[in-house]
Write a protein that holds these residues in place. Structure first.
Motif, mmCIF file in Angstrom:
data_model
loop_
_atom_site.group_PDB
_atom_site.id
_atom_site.type_symbol
_atom_site.label_atom_id
_atom_site.label_comp_id
_atom_site.label_asym_id
_atom_site.label_seq_id
_atom_site.Cartn_x
_atom_site.Cartn_y
_atom_site.Cartn_z
ATOM 1 N N THR A 197 1.239 -6.150 -9.797
ATOM 2 C CA THR A 197 0.010 -6.253 -9.000
ATOM 3 C C THR A 197 -1.226 -6.204 -9.901
ATOM 4 O OG1 THR A 197 1.190 -4.997 -7.307
ATOM 5 C CG2 THR A 197 -1.178 -5.265 -7.000
ATOM 6 N N HIS A 242 -6.661 1.469 -5.162
ATOM 7 C CA HIS A 242 -5.996 1.937 -6.376
ATOM 8 C C HIS A 242 -6.881 1.524 -7.557
ATOM 9 C CE1 HIS A 242 -2.856 1.742 -9.544
ATOM 10 N NE2 HIS A 242 -2.124 2.513 -8.775
ATOM 11 N N SER A 254 -6.276 -0.100 -9.988
ATOM 12 C CA SER A 254 -6.038 -1.484 -10.423
ATOM 13 C C SER A 254 -6.818 -2.502 -9.590
ATOM 14 C CB SER A 254 -4.547 -1.811 -10.405
ATOM 15 O OG SER A 254 -4.089 -1.765 -9.091
ATOM 16 N N VAL A 296 -7.111 -3.447 -0.368
ATOM 17 C CA VAL A 296 -5.705 -3.061 -0.321
ATOM 18 C C VAL A 296 -5.156 -3.237 1.106
ATOM 19 C CG1 VAL A 296 -6.097 -0.578 0.151
ATOM 20 C CG2 VAL A 296 -4.138 -1.285 -1.222
ATOM 21 N N ASN A 298 -1.846 3.435 -1.052
ATOM 22 C CA ASN A 298 -0.738 4.171 -1.668
ATOM 23 C C ASN A 298 -0.917 5.672 -1.525
ATOM 24 O OD1 ASN A 298 -2.942 3.859 -3.586
ATOM 25 N ND2 ASN A 298 -1.624 4.899 -5.052
ATOM 26 N N ALA A 320 0.573 -4.268 -2.968
ATOM 27 C CA ALA A 320 1.560 -3.469 -3.711
ATOM 28 C C ALA A 320 2.389 -2.581 -2.778
ATOM 29 C CB ALA A 320 0.874 -2.615 -4.766
ATOM 30 N N SER A 365 4.033 -6.160 -6.506
ATOM 31 C CA SER A 365 4.924 -5.836 -7.631
ATOM 32 C C SER A 365 6.353 -5.749 -7.123
ATOM 33 C CB SER A 365 4.575 -4.470 -8.224
ATOM 34 O OG SER A 365 3.225 -4.398 -8.591
ATOM 35 N N LYS A 372 8.213 -2.211 -6.303
ATOM 36 C CA LYS A 372 7.962 -1.425 -5.081
ATOM 37 C C LYS A 372 8.872 -1.884 -3.947
ATOM 38 C CE LYS A 372 3.762 0.130 -6.653
ATOM 39 N NZ LYS A 372 3.414 1.505 -6.969
HETATM 40 N N1 PMP Z 1 -2.185 -1.186 -5.820
HETATM 41 C C1 PMP Z 1 -1.554 -0.229 -5.147
HETATM 42 C C2 PMP Z 1 -1.976 0.058 -3.754
HETATM 43 C C3 PMP Z 1 -0.516 0.467 -5.742
HETATM 44 O O1 PMP Z 1 0.121 1.427 -5.077
HETATM 45 C C4 PMP Z 1 -0.139 0.158 -7.065
HETATM 46 C C5 PMP Z 1 0.974 0.902 -7.773
HETATM 47 N N2 PMP Z 1 0.957 2.269 -7.602
HETATM 48 C C6 PMP Z 1 -0.822 -0.862 -7.723
HETATM 49 C C7 PMP Z 1 -1.836 -1.515 -7.071
HETATM 50 C C8 PMP Z 1 -0.494 -1.265 -9.129
HETATM 51 O O2 PMP Z 1 0.804 -1.781 -9.187
HETATM 52 P P1 PMP Z 1 1.478 -2.025 -10.614
HETATM 53 O O3 PMP Z 1 1.333 -0.754 -11.367
HETATM 54 O O4 PMP Z 1 2.904 -2.337 -10.268
HETATM 55 O O5 PMP Z 1 0.758 -3.149 -11.253
#
Ligand code: PMP
Length: 407
Positions: A95, A124, A126, A172, A176, A203, A224, A227
């Motif tokens: 992701t 997140h 990311s 999102v 998470n 994700a 990803s 997950k």
């Molecule tokens: N977004 C969310 C909502 C997530 O839960 C996660 C993983 N915890 C990620 C992004 C990032 O995923 P990855 O580490 O597999 O790139």
């Protein structure tokens, strides 16, 4: 009662037979990564043991077999997301990688100073940092949809934020940290009404919710494999073909080119334009088996069973004095975050681990969300289809033990 045979499903996951600190493993860290069924482990071993070869350019038997398995995975994922075209499925490393791809290609090409990018409080890291990096480079403005105290997005505030300055929305699908399911269809429609493009971070959603990128009308959707019972280091970025075609490539190298001279390079077509270098062949091949596994169980059946677990855990946890559940959104997946009065989440995690119970503690890569909630972190139990109510009973007993030991 679930129509799934959970005991049979548990046998598909060899790791569930492990002992941790002398106890049967209770794995409640599925939001971090899920365990892998034998069918996925066998697919990896079978690939490496029987048809390991580099793909696409080879004309020999193994190369053709590997290429065909690799491309079969793309077709499986196309169906899984209901994407209109196979070439809209780009293989990534996860992701995070998919979001960075979009920020660095679409963002750098199409966004300029003063343009606004909207994310949400639930993101997140990311889905925050790549946009901050882009804003720093291009002078764009990052705006954040607030949440209410239950962990739902305040969508009226989102609507107020939207204007002709909004050029990108990245939100999102499922949180998470809290499990909140966002109304991404609404978010996408409103963004499109002002001409903005939308990326959905799927994700957490991909293993719990049926995803139809065409019905959602998402411009981009990232997830990803790890997950959803697949391997780590492999992910998917879906993008609408016209949008992907308009974007410059991300990384340069082999596979993503049509022709290279020292003067000039022309780029390959979708999806290869975004897949430079030797990809993660084994993991791409194996993810098909993970998705077939989910499809065989039926996503609705999985979701219904996980919902039973969520309800049961929520009831049981609510009965523990001094425990507060963090995040009580209207719609949730099977994730329960909680805090225990007077006990640091890390202590909860360590004492549960001594009893063989794996939960996650801390900020869950959502520091801004934790700041908004006024918490340093939480303890989080996240359930998958192989978990049981008996395991939740062990968690409850474990938390009582934590209270006895710490308080
Ligand atoms: N977004 C969310 C909502 C997530 O839960 C996660 C993983 N915890 C990620 C992004 C990032 O995923 P990855 O580490 O597999 O790139």
């Amino acid at each position: 009662m679930s129509i799934l045979d959970i005991n049979k499903i548990r046998k598909d996951f060899p790791i569930l037979d492990e002992k941790v600190n002398g106890r049967d493993l209770v794995y409640f860290d599925n939001a971090a990564t899920t365990q892998k069924p034998s069918i996925v482990l066998d697919a990896l071993a079978n690939y490496y043991g029987h048809y390991n070869a580099n793909i696409h350019r080879g004309i020999h038997f193994l190369a053709e077999k590997a290429t065909s398995a690799f491309e079969d995975s793309r077709t499986t994922i196309q169906k899984f997301l209901n994407a209109a075209h196979k070439e809209e499925i780009i293989f990534t490393y996860g992701t995070t990688d998919g979001i960075n791809l979009v920020a660095q290609t679409y963002g750098r090409k199409f966004l300029k100073e003063g343009d606004e990018i909207i994310i949400s409080t639930l993101e997140h890291h990311s889905n925050i940092v790549p946009w901050q990096m882009l804003c720093a480079e291009k002078g764009c403005v990052l705006r954040v949809i607030p949440i209410d105290d239950k962990g739902d997005l305040i969508l009226e505030e989102y609507e107020k934020m939207l204007s002709e300055k909004t050029k990108f929305v990245s939100v999102v699908h499922v949180s998470n940290a809290l499990g909140t399911i966002n109304d991404v269809k609404f978010i996408i429609d409103k963004a499109h009404a002002v001409g903005a493009k939308v990326l959905i971070d799927g994700a957490q959603a991909s293993s719990h919710i049926t995803i139809d990128v065409q019905a959602l009308d998402a411009d981009f959707y990232a997830f990803s494999a790890h997950k959803l019972f697949g391997p780590t280091g492999m992910g998917v970025l879906y993008g609408k073909s016209d949008v992907l075609n308009a974007m410059p490539p991300y990384r340069g190298g082999g596979e993503m080119i049509k022709e290279v001279t020292f003067e000039k390079t022309t780029y390959n077509e979708l999806p290869y334009k975004f897949e430079a270098g030797t990809p993660n062949i084994a993991d791409v091949v194996a993810v098909k088996f993970a998705i077939d596994y989910i499809n065989d169980l039926g996503k609705e059946n999985i979701a219904a069973y996980e919902d039973e677990l969520l309800k049961y855990a929520t009831e049981q946890l609510s009965d523990i004095s001094g425990l507060s559940i963090v995040g009580q959104a209207k719609e949730k997946v099977s994730v329960v975050s909680f805090v225990l009065d007077g006990v640091h989440p890390q202590d909860v995690g360590v004492i549960l681990d001594q009893q063989g119970i794996a939960v996650r503690t801390g900020h869950h890569c959502t520091q801004p969300l934790m700041n908004r909630l006024g918490l340093p972190g939480t303890s989080r139990a996240s359930f998958a289809v192989y978990n049981t109510k008996q395991e939740i009973d062990k968690l409850i007993a474990g938390i009582h033990k934590v209270k006895k030991m710490v308080l």
